[in-house]
Design an enzyme around this catalytic site. Structure first.
Site, PDB file in Angstrom:
ATOM      1  N   ASP A  10     -40.541 -17.511  10.545  1.00  0.00           N
ATOM      2  CA  ASP A  10     -39.997 -18.753   9.836  1.00  0.00           C
ATOM      3  C   ASP A  10     -38.475 -18.738  10.038  1.00  0.00           C
ATOM      4  O   ASP A  10     -38.086 -17.785  10.553  1.00  0.00           O
ATOM      5  CB  ASP A  10     -40.154 -18.576   8.284  1.00  0.00           C
ATOM      6  N   ASP A  12     -35.430 -20.990   7.955  1.00  0.00           N
ATOM      7  CA  ASP A  12     -34.540 -20.843   6.799  1.00  0.00           C
ATOM      8  C   ASP A  12     -34.880 -19.814   5.551  1.00  0.00           C
ATOM      9  O   ASP A  12     -36.087 -19.961   5.036  1.00  0.00           O
ATOM     10  CB  ASP A  12     -34.575 -22.417   6.357  1.00  0.00           C
TER      11      ASP A  12
END
Length: 255
Positions: A10, A12
């Protein structure tokens, strides 16, 4: 602990916060490279093209190639392409979604669409909502890149793609097909890019509701890092736990 052959990572809250890299992120990615472990960055951000995402990461000292980025726009385009080989598509979204759709063989149209696809659109207008609703009522398949209802910004929480999508769903009475996290679909598509099976992959993220849940839904092991949306305390409220959890990425060992 298993030795994984590929990572889905991932962005953010895991690699960066806003425009600042999380301190341990460059080290973590460099360790992947040193050990020859392939990785793909997996993001619900539908607005950016892979090259733009890679440029941002490289600017933070996190090694990334465009082909190592998989977005919810790419997942939506792949889903649409499988459903309609040469679809006419009405799009609400920005350049990341547009480029993915065109690369997937779609033709963008204002009416008589086979598919309506919705991504974040910071130039959203009532007319776009009107056209989306009418196309769906006329039989178009309704697809949304992700269900994130709000986006954290320096100003505060702002409407996300889920809020836009929900407005159209409320109008038409039709629920969309979501493709982004926490759905399994985006994970399955990214695994094809990564070139490993779900049994061989590890999904790394900070957000239980999106990242970790996506891995759980897809049957992929998960590593939750406590540098973003979800705290370890929050996990006391959920039944399905991440496979592993670390406070910071430099606590993870690849062996």
């Amino acid at each position: 602990m298993k030795k994984y052959k590929g990572l889905l990572i991932d962005l953010d809250g895991t690699m960066y916060r806003g425009n600042e890299a999380i301190k341990e992120a460059p080290f973590f990615v460099e360790e992947c490279r040193k050990q020859g472990i392939p990785y793909v960055f997996l993001t619900n951000n539908s607005s950016r093209q892979p090259l733009q995402v890679a440029d941002k990461l490289n600017g933070m000292g996190i090694h990334a190639l465009p082909e190592q980025v998989y977005t919810s726009s790419m997942a939506a385009a792949a889903y649409i392409q499988r459903t309609f080989p040469e679809p006419d598509v009405f799009m609400i979204g920005e350049e990341g979604l547009e480029s993915a759709l065109l690369a997937g063989g779609a033709t963008l149209t204002e009416e008589n669409a086979d598919v309506v696809v919705v991504g974040i659109d910071r130039e959203l207008s009532y007319d776009k909502l009107r056209k989306a609703a009418l196309n769906i009522q006329n039989g178009a398949v309704f697809v949304s890149t992700n269900k994130d209802r709000a986006i954290p910004t320096e100003e505060g929480m702002l409407p996300g793609n889920g809020a836009i999508t929900e407005a159209i769903a409320l109008t038409t009475g039709i629920s969309p097909v979501y493709v982004g996290k926490p759905e399994a679909l985006i994970v399955e598509e990214a695994l094809e890019v990564l070139g490993v099976s779900k049994e061989e992959a590890l999904l790394v993220g900070d957000n239980y509701e999106t990242d970790i849940s996506a891995g759980i839904h897809a049957g992929v092991d998960t590593l939750m890092v406590e540098t973003g949306a979800t705290s370890f305390e929050d996990l006391n409220e959920v039944a399905s736990q991440p496979t592993y959890k670390v406070k910071k990425l430099d606590e993870w060992t690849f062996s």
